[in-house]
Scaffold this active site. Structure first.
Site, short mmCIF file in Angstrom:
data_model
loop_
_atom_site.label_atom_id
_atom_site.label_comp_id
_atom_site.label_asym_id
_atom_site.label_seq_id
_atom_site.Cartn_x
_atom_site.Cartn_y
_atom_site.Cartn_z
N GLN A 70 0.48 -1.35 0.14
CA GLN A 70 -0.32 0.09 -0.11
C GLN A 70 0.56 1.81 0.35
OE1 GLN A 70 -0.51 -2.43 2.36
NE2 GLN A 70 -2.18 -3.41 2.86
N GLY A 110 5.47 -13.73 0.05
CA GLY A 110 5.79 -12.03 1.00
C GLY A 110 4.85 -11.46 0.94
N GLN A 129 -3.06 -9.10 -4.26
CA GLN A 129 -5.04 -9.83 -4.16
C GLN A 129 -5.51 -8.52 -4.97
OE1 GLN A 129 -2.42 -9.41 -0.89
NE2 GLN A 129 -2.95 -11.91 0.01
N ARG A 134 -4.06 1.60 10.62
CA ARG A 134 -4.33 1.81 12.29
C ARG A 134 -3.08 0.61 12.61
NH1 ARG A 134 -7.08 -1.34 15.95
NH2 ARG A 134 -6.38 -1.28 18.43
N ALA A 135 -2.36 0.79 13.63
CA ALA A 135 -1.68 -1.26 13.32
C ALA A 135 -2.22 -1.87 13.67
CB ALA A 135 -0.19 -0.28 14.31
N ASP A 136 -1.40 -2.74 13.50
CA ASP A 136 -2.15 -4.46 14.49
C ASP A 136 -0.67 -5.25 14.03
OD1 ASP A 136 -1.49 -4.37 11.11
OD2 ASP A 136 -1.70 -6.32 12.25
N GLU A 177 -9.16 -3.72 5.59
CA GLU A 177 -8.70 -4.45 6.48
C GLU A 177 -9.83 -4.17 7.56
OE1 GLU A 177 -4.75 -5.77 7.42
OE2 GLU A 177 -4.75 -7.05 5.25
#
Length: 708
Positions: free
Chosen positions: A33, A58, A80, A312-314, A367
């Protein structure tokens, strides 16, 4: 990804040559992204993936290509999803889930969803991203491409890209060691443009862009960090601002917004010279424990967005549900805003909220959050709907159109459900072309139940194929355009008529187009609907207090406010087991268990529930420890609110030591959300309920009561 050639020479920013020769070699750029590809001329094949020796692909998981030419084939392979704009190639090789092509030449053929191609012939309005270059005299300049409408193909294919150059001496050159918010704002107030060099910029104030036609350009991913809870950057409601190539990283104190385009209530019309935003990344958490309320807010009209990644970090530093909080990634309040390539993911509520009319979106990848701890923590519409839609067009919007939307789930930490990935008003002016949902992975029992507005099937597992991917090819609103909600139903009354039934009645609501029905809420959860002004609620537990409210609805889906609430208590059971036992101090275990923990069966809170987190299967069980021997003759398992999650079959056992169970004291098959089991009076400390049925639903229980 871009660089510097003199624009009058009509050259691309990068001219990538093959390893072996100029026409048949391969160039490999495996990106995701935050790594857009722009102004490339690739002599040969372009591979967008990176398989290793074991054929692992990867982390190349979706990217952006614009204003580029590939002489050979493009091979996305494992990508994807992908977005391409104003580009061309000899051939496009494949697609996985969602690939969108806008204003490009030699686009692939085929019909969504298989292959997953969305092709839009022309780019309605665009300004290519500004870039730094060195002119023929060896001087640095910034080239600003002109606005184009209804364009197709590469801007430099047949000559120089239209636009103008700005001398570098008209820019304030910001460097991390010396630039401050004060020095930057001072330069901007004097009419300077702004060039950020690579590095981290800690800000104690908002950078304010107030002059029209200002260029703000970052090279090398400069990162702006607001340290004291202010916005990182704001733009006045003016013409022609260009902002490009920045990372906005949330600071330790919560900011109300990271980037604001136009103040709240902006009203200027900018169609002839819109503000454009290019390659903007907004991040919260991952590097530090930052937070903000909203990532990007667009209040001005006619704004163009050309590649956003709002993340937003996962994982990483500060990544936790209540730590790196960001409510929404993007909020669009302005009218006639056009966005290309929107990647927006993991935020705590709606990922995207679109409030303005005339909006257009080309490609969406999202996501939803990984780390929802349990379903009650993630409920929209006053707690009545599972989850928050990723893409939310506000109920009052009458015109909106979007192409190529993909929403993906990986509920990593709990068995969580999202009712609809996309929510839009049901009006003729709202259209969605080509939408897909994907179940990437997750706790068993998690799902996206529908694609758009309760339309489209659910995704909940990796196999079969339809359990992993669902699509809606076209969605067009068919409602009347009515946005007026009905009045509130009045005089709600509740009367218990037995140990298991309460009857409700109310006075009719009114509506400008007509009331079509009423939704009934028991203990805050939607339990049924009625066409008339009365409702009978069956299957209740004896001697139990229930609270009710009612909302009116019309044909356009508008809902009234909640009525006043009323309570009623069901009568004691006339047979054995009429009085519920006091559950204070009781404990319960289950197999399996999930984020919906067994204790929820005993907490008296009708908005929580225990669940297996897995499909019903024989052998699953609940063991209730009453801490002392009790006399009882009935149990009630209440699964209302998820009305299909009741046990399809059951056996009830009792024990005084929790080890020796003997024969079942009762068995049967559930046939509704409240299962009442009567049996000969027992005296025991432990109760065990074993699932004997099979169903794809989870087994869940909201409250478990035992009666004398």
């Amino acid at each position: 990804m871009e660089s510097a050639k003199n624009p009058p020479l009509a050259q691309p920013a990068f001219q990538l040559l093959s390893k072996s020769n100029r026409s048949s070699g391969k160039t490999q750029i495996a990106v995701s992204q935050a790594a857009p590809l722009r102004r490339l001329h690739i002599k040969g094949e372009l591979d967008l993936f990176d398989f290793d020796n074991n054929w692992n692909a990867g982390w190349a998981s979706g990217g952006f290509l614009a204003d580029s030419m590939v002489d050979g084939i493009v091979v996305p392979a494992s990508q994807q999803q992908w977005f391409s704009r104003n580009s061309q190639w000899a051939n496009w090789n494949n697609g996985v889930w969602n690939m969108v092509f806008v204003g490009s030449n030699n686009t692939p053929t085929g019909q969504f969803p298989d292959p997953p191609y969305t092709v839009v012939d022309r780019t309605p309005v665009i300004r290519e991203k500004p870039y730094l270059y060195v002119n023929q005299a060896g001087q640095y300049q910034v080239f600003v491409p002109s606005l184009q409408t209804n364009s197709k193909g590469v801007s430099w294919a047949n000559g120089s890209t239209p636009g103008q150059s700005i001398s570098i001496d008209q820019f304030y050159i910001a460097q991390p060691g010396t630039a401050t918010a004060a020095s930057i704002n001072s330069a901007l107030s004097q009419g300077k443009h702004l060039l950020f060099t690579p590095g981290n910029y800690h800000l104690n104030d908002t950078i304010r862009v107030n002059n029209p036609n200002t260029v703000v350009l970052g090279i090398g991913l400069p990162t702006l960090i607001p340290d004291n809870g202010k916005a990182a950057m704001s733009v006045a409601d003016v013409d022609g601002v260009k902002i490009a190539g920045l990372v906005l990283d949330a600071g330790p104190q919560e900011s109300p917004v990271m980037l604001e385009i136009g103040p709240n209530g902006s009203s200027g019309l900018h169609a002839a010279n819109p503000t454009s935003l290019h390659d903007i990344t907004v991040r919260t958490g991952g590097a530090t424990s930052g937070k903000y309320d909203k990532g990007i807010v667009i209040n001005s009209h006619n704004v163009i967005g050309d590649h956003f990644w709002i993340w937003r970090a996962d994982h990483g530093a500060g990544a936790a549900w209540n730590t790196n909080v960001s409510k929404n990634g993007l909020v669009v309040n302005g009218n006639n805003v056009t966005l290309y390539g929107l990647f927006n993911e993991h935020h705590n509520e709606y990922q995207t909220v679109w409030n303005g009319n005339g909006g257009r979106l080309y490609f969406y990848q999202s996501e939803i959050p990984y780390d929802v701890p349990n379903q009650p923590s993630w409920m929209s519409k006053n707690g009545s709907v599972n989850g928050f839609a990723s893409y939310k067009v506000a109920d009052h919007v009458t015109s909106h159109e979007a192409w190529g939307l993909g929403v993906y789930s990986y509920f990593r930490d709990a068995a969580v459900k999202l009712q609809s990935a996309i929510e839009v008003p049901n009006v003729p002016g709202v259209k969605i072309h080509h939408a897909t949902t994907i179940w990437l992975n997750g706790v068993p029992g998690s799902e996206i139940t529908h694609v758009i507005n309760n339309t489209g099937g659910k995704v909940y597992a990796n196999s079969p194929a339809e359990a992993m991917r669902q699509t809606v090819v076209e969605y067009a609103g068919s409602g009347s355009g009515d946005t007026t909600a009905p009045t509130v139903p009045g005089n709600l009354a509740a009367a218990a008529v037995s140990s298991s039934q309460i009857n409700l009645s109310w006075t009719a609501a009114t509506d400008n187009m007509g009331v079509t029905g009423y939704d009934i809420y028991r203990n805050g959860v939607l339990v049924g609907s009625a066409a008339q002004t009365s409702y009978a609620d069956y299957g209740l537990a004896a001697a139990t207090t229930y609270q009710y409210a009612v909302r009116a609805k019309d044909a356009a889906g508008n809902l009234s406010d909640y009525s006043s609430t009323v309570t009623a208590v069901t009568a004691p059971d006339s047979g054995g087991g009429s009085l519920p036992l006091n559950r204070s101090g009781w404990t319960v275990i289950s197999s399996p268990t999930s984020g919906d923990v067994p204790e929820y069966m005993l907490d008296g809170n009708m908005s929580t529930r225990w669940s297996t987190g897995a499909a019903m299967a024989p052998g699953q069980y609940i063991v209730m420890d009453m801490k002392a021997a009790k006399s009882f003759g009935k149990i009630v398992m209440d699964s209302t609110g998820s009305n299909e999650d009741y046990a399809r079959g059951y056996e009830v056992y009792v024990s005084n030591d929790g080890t020796n169970w003997g024969n079942a004291v009762s068995s049967g098959s559930g046939n509704g959300p409240v299962i009442t089991v009567n049996f000969a009076n027992q005296n025991a400390r432990y109760i065990k309920v074993v699932q004997t049925g099979t169903a794809s639903n989870w087994w869940s229980v909201r409250e478990f009561n035992v009666f004398q």
